[in-house]
Design a protein around this motif. Sequence first.
Motif, PDB file in Angstrom:
ATOM      1  N   GLY A  74      -2.700  16.277  11.511  1.00  0.00           N
ATOM      2  CA  GLY A  74      -2.436  15.284  10.553  1.00  0.00           C
ATOM      3  C   GLY A  74      -3.508  15.586   9.402  1.00  0.00           C
ATOM      4  O   GLY A  74      -4.304  16.013   9.256  1.00  0.00           O
ATOM      5  N   THR A  75      -2.972  14.924   8.114  1.00  0.00           N
ATOM      6  CA  THR A  75      -3.869  14.995   7.077  1.00  0.00           C
ATOM      7  C   THR A  75      -4.250  13.353   6.618  1.00  0.00           C
ATOM      8  O   THR A  75      -3.410  12.744   6.461  1.00  0.00           O
ATOM      9  CB  THR A  75      -2.987  15.598   5.932  1.00  0.00           C
ATOM     10  N   VAL A  76      -5.699  13.460   6.361  1.00  0.00           N
ATOM     11  CA  VAL A  76      -6.110  12.044   6.078  1.00  0.00           C
ATOM     12  C   VAL A  76      -5.828  11.736   4.483  1.00  0.00           C
ATOM     13  O   VAL A  76      -6.271  12.588   3.787  1.00  0.00           O
ATOM     14  CB  VAL A  76      -7.703  12.066   6.332  1.00  0.00           C
ATOM     15  N   VAL A  77      -5.157  10.717   4.156  1.00  0.00           N
ATOM     16  CA  VAL A  77      -4.781  10.490   2.794  1.00  0.00           C
ATOM     17  C   VAL A  77      -5.901   9.536   2.370  1.00  0.00           C
ATOM     18  O   VAL A  77      -6.379   9.930   1.237  1.00  0.00           O
ATOM     19  CB  VAL A  77      -3.399   9.539   2.710  1.00  0.00           C
ATOM     20  N   VAL A  85      -9.336   1.616   8.745  1.00  0.00           N
ATOM     21  CA  VAL A  85      -7.999   1.981   9.089  1.00  0.00           C
ATOM     22  C   VAL A  85      -7.978   3.418   8.226  1.00  0.00           C
ATOM     23  O   VAL A  85      -8.609   3.287   6.791  1.00  0.00           O
ATOM     24  CB  VAL A  85      -7.124   0.669   8.032  1.00  0.00           C
ATOM     25  N   ILE A  86      -7.402   4.260   8.568  1.00  0.00           N
ATOM     26  CA  ILE A  86      -7.182   5.644   8.364  1.00  0.00           C
ATOM     27  C   ILE A  86      -5.729   5.865   7.869  1.00  0.00           C
ATOM     28  O   ILE A  86      -4.680   5.666   8.798  1.00  0.00           O
ATOM     29  CB  ILE A  86      -7.793   6.547   9.152  1.00  0.00           C
ATOM     30  N   VAL A  87      -5.191   5.960   6.872  1.00  0.00           N
ATOM     31  CA  VAL A  87      -3.899   6.321   6.437  1.00  0.00           C
ATOM     32  C   VAL A  87      -3.543   7.990   6.466  1.00  0.00           C
ATOM     33  O   VAL A  87      -4.477   8.676   5.927  1.00  0.00           O
ATOM     34  CB  VAL A  87      -3.694   6.124   4.700  1.00  0.00           C
ATOM     35  N   GLY A 205      -0.909   4.210  -0.444  1.00  0.00           N
ATOM     36  CA  GLY A 205      -2.294   3.832   0.207  1.00  0.00           C
ATOM     37  C   GLY A 205      -3.375   4.101  -0.298  1.00  0.00           C
ATOM     38  O   GLY A 205      -4.534   3.813   0.162  1.00  0.00           O
ATOM     39  N   LYS A 206      -3.379   4.703  -1.385  1.00  0.00           N
ATOM     40  CA  LYS A 206      -4.486   5.192  -2.177  1.00  0.00           C
ATOM     41  C   LYS A 206      -4.694   4.561  -3.757  1.00  0.00           C
ATOM     42  O   LYS A 206      -3.464   4.932  -4.282  1.00  0.00           O
ATOM     43  CB  LYS A 206      -5.009   6.683  -2.279  1.00  0.00           C
ATOM     44  N   PRO A 207      -5.595   3.636  -4.129  1.00  0.00           N
ATOM     45  CA  PRO A 207      -5.250   3.166  -5.526  1.00  0.00           C
ATOM     46  C   PRO A 207      -5.576   4.130  -6.815  1.00  0.00           C
ATOM     47  O   PRO A 207      -6.312   4.905  -6.910  1.00  0.00           O
ATOM     48  CB  PRO A 207      -6.378   2.079  -5.593  1.00  0.00           C
ATOM     49  N   LEU A 262      10.749  -0.072  -1.389  1.00  0.00           N
ATOM     50  CA  LEU A 262      10.130  -0.727   0.041  1.00  0.00           C
ATOM     51  C   LEU A 262       8.937  -0.665  -0.163  1.00  0.00           C
ATOM     52  O   LEU A 262       7.990   0.001  -0.887  1.00  0.00           O
ATOM     53  CB  LEU A 262      10.775   0.432   1.067  1.00  0.00           C
ATOM     54  N   PHE A 263       8.360  -1.772   0.663  1.00  0.00           N
ATOM     55  CA  PHE A 263       6.658  -1.987   0.719  1.00  0.00           C
ATOM     56  C   PHE A 263       6.248  -1.468   1.973  1.00  0.00           C
ATOM     57  O   PHE A 263       6.253  -2.280   2.962  1.00  0.00           O
ATOM     58  CB  PHE A 263       6.625  -3.545   0.526  1.00  0.00           C
ATOM     59  N   TYR A 264       5.632  -0.359   2.061  1.00  0.00           N
ATOM     60  CA  TYR A 264       5.349   0.478   3.224  1.00  0.00           C
ATOM     61  C   TYR A 264       3.731  -0.277   3.733  1.00  0.00           C
ATOM     62  O   TYR A 264       2.933  -0.556   2.791  1.00  0.00           O
ATOM     63  CB  TYR A 264       5.034   1.649   3.282  1.00  0.00           C
ATOM     64  N   PRO A 265       3.498  -0.271   4.894  1.00  0.00           N
ATOM     65  CA  PRO A 265       2.171  -0.950   5.275  1.00  0.00           C
ATOM     66  C   PRO A 265       0.923  -0.428   4.574  1.00  0.00           C
ATOM     67  O   PRO A 265      -0.017  -1.064   4.171  1.00  0.00           O
ATOM     68  CB  PRO A 265       2.198  -0.592   6.716  1.00  0.00           C
ATOM     69  N   GLU A 266       0.917   0.923   4.475  1.00  0.00           N
ATOM     70  CA  GLU A 266      -0.393   1.492   3.983  1.00  0.00           C
ATOM     71  C   GLU A 266      -0.453   1.254   2.271  1.00  0.00           C
ATOM     72  O   GLU A 266      -1.772   1.042   2.009  1.00  0.00           O
ATOM     73  CB  GLU A 266      -0.192   3.122   3.909  1.00  0.00           C
ATOM     74  N   SER A 267       0.633   0.916   1.536  1.00  0.00           N
ATOM     75  CA  SER A 267       0.417   0.536   0.309  1.00  0.00           C
ATOM     76  C   SER A 267      -0.226  -0.973   0.261  1.00  0.00           C
ATOM     77  O   SER A 267      -0.986  -1.105  -0.552  1.00  0.00           O
ATOM     78  CB  SER A 267       1.828   0.594  -0.524  1.00  0.00           C
ATOM     79  N   VAL A 268       0.420  -1.881   1.060  1.00  0.00           N
ATOM     80  CA  VAL A 268      -0.379  -3.222   1.232  1.00  0.00           C
ATOM     81  C   VAL A 268      -1.555  -3.254   1.871  1.00  0.00           C
ATOM     82  O   VAL A 268      -2.382  -4.115   1.211  1.00  0.00           O
ATOM     83  CB  VAL A 268       0.865  -3.962   2.211  1.00  0.00           C
TER      84      VAL A 268
END
Length: 508
Positions: A74-77, A85-87, A205-207, A262-268
């Motif tokens: 995996g790659t941490v975003v 919480v880690i995306v 997931g990242k502002p 679509l509104f994905y969880p990491e974005s929210v």
Amino acid sequence: MAHLRSRRRLALAVPVVLSLTASLGFLPGAASAAPLTASAATSADGPNLAYVVNTRTDHRTIASVEKAISAAGGTVVIAYEKIGVIVVHSANPDFGKRIRAVRGVQSAGATRTAPLTAAGTTDEGAAQMLSAAEASKVSRTAAAGEEPLEADQWDLRAIGADKAAKTNPGNKSVTVAVIDVGVDDTHPDIAPNFSPSQSANCVGGKPDTTYGAWRPVDADHYHGTHVAGEIAAARNGIGVAGVAPGVKVSGITVAEPDAGQLFYPESVVCAFVFAADHGVEITNNSYYVDPWLYNCLDDPDQRAIVDAVNRAQLYAQKKGTLNVAAAGNSNDDLDSNALVDASSPDDSTAVTRTVDPHKCFDVPTQLPGVVTVASTGVTGAKSYFSSYGKGVIDVAAPGGDKYQIPDTPSKNGRILSTMPNNQYGFLQGTSMATPHVAGVAALLKSTHPWASPAQLQTLLKAEADNPGCPTAPYDGNGDGVVDATCVGGKHVNGFYGAGIVNALRAVK
């Protein structure tokens, strides 16, 4: 557009609070949620998916889990350390299974069922634009002191917002963040009250706080601009007025830029944390988190989604942010024993399933402490599309109803508000009801600046007007078939919760 939500929400949150707390057992930390970033090599054995990995909030555990994420392909975003919480992105088809077995991981799962690509909401039906000729006709009927198109805004009068503006239009120290598909801050009705410093693009997931990043990618991404105008369109002699025309509004984009929106969880998750860390008092959430309409706790992926988003919104609450969300447009009884979900997952191939809404949650609206909003039309009756449920709906507000026709120039029962490119249009849905509640909450916060999110929710309910359950069988579309059954009494019931919010009482 999948889920912009002129939609459906649940109300009295105590049972949900207890069930979520008991089953998930998390309480995120209350310190700053400043993110950490890292990277790792990924496996290319399967589709590249996004995941949320939820851990304890101590730095040692998170560092250990990040090493395990890398080892699992995996790659941490981004890592939101203070809520644990880690995306993550990973192409390893066994990533979820492997990472859930790692010590310190409390839940983990994929946030989508289709591979990542280069965004849902709760409005019901297509937008109806107001032409220049129609706008001119409406403007000719404006009374002294009204905005040019205010004659078509039956919704403001329904909750006393027109009168409230003369007493207290809201304070510039209060900001409502519109978590949505983007907000066109160049619109002349929005620009005077827009707050760029509290706006961002959280897709992925990242502002991204680059100036203008929060704007919609095109005119078809109109939902957030409509919502923003309902909340805080300025009384400036142009177009329409908002419920709280003196407060600030910001935009946090969470919708994917393609046609699906679509509104994905990491974005929210990113949006709630960003809002909290940037001093936002109220968030408006007129959507449900994709790809699952209901997230069932017995599924590891869906459980991780509930866990991650709940950590983020609870973090926002602890920082003083009230979160308001739409109940949905399915005309579902959210207090029933079973509902049919034929739309999930909405990012690949949907499979019809039967769910228990007490165990499978519509996120974020069913999360603890979130204000769940139902929709009404011009007569005050429940909108034909609005979901409902005793003990689920907190309050109701005008969201429009094409079957309830107002005595206005356009005779349109939907809600008129701002659209991108300096336009105006009508929409209906619980997506439109929610910003009315967010606007009233902003007026309450302006009047009671030290009120906590829980106190604001109590005030919203205490000052609402409850018409009680209808005496005749409910037939929302007039076809002679009973469409829903209201349960409860005059003070609290399944159609209205504690009642329809009242802006005039909020400022008094």
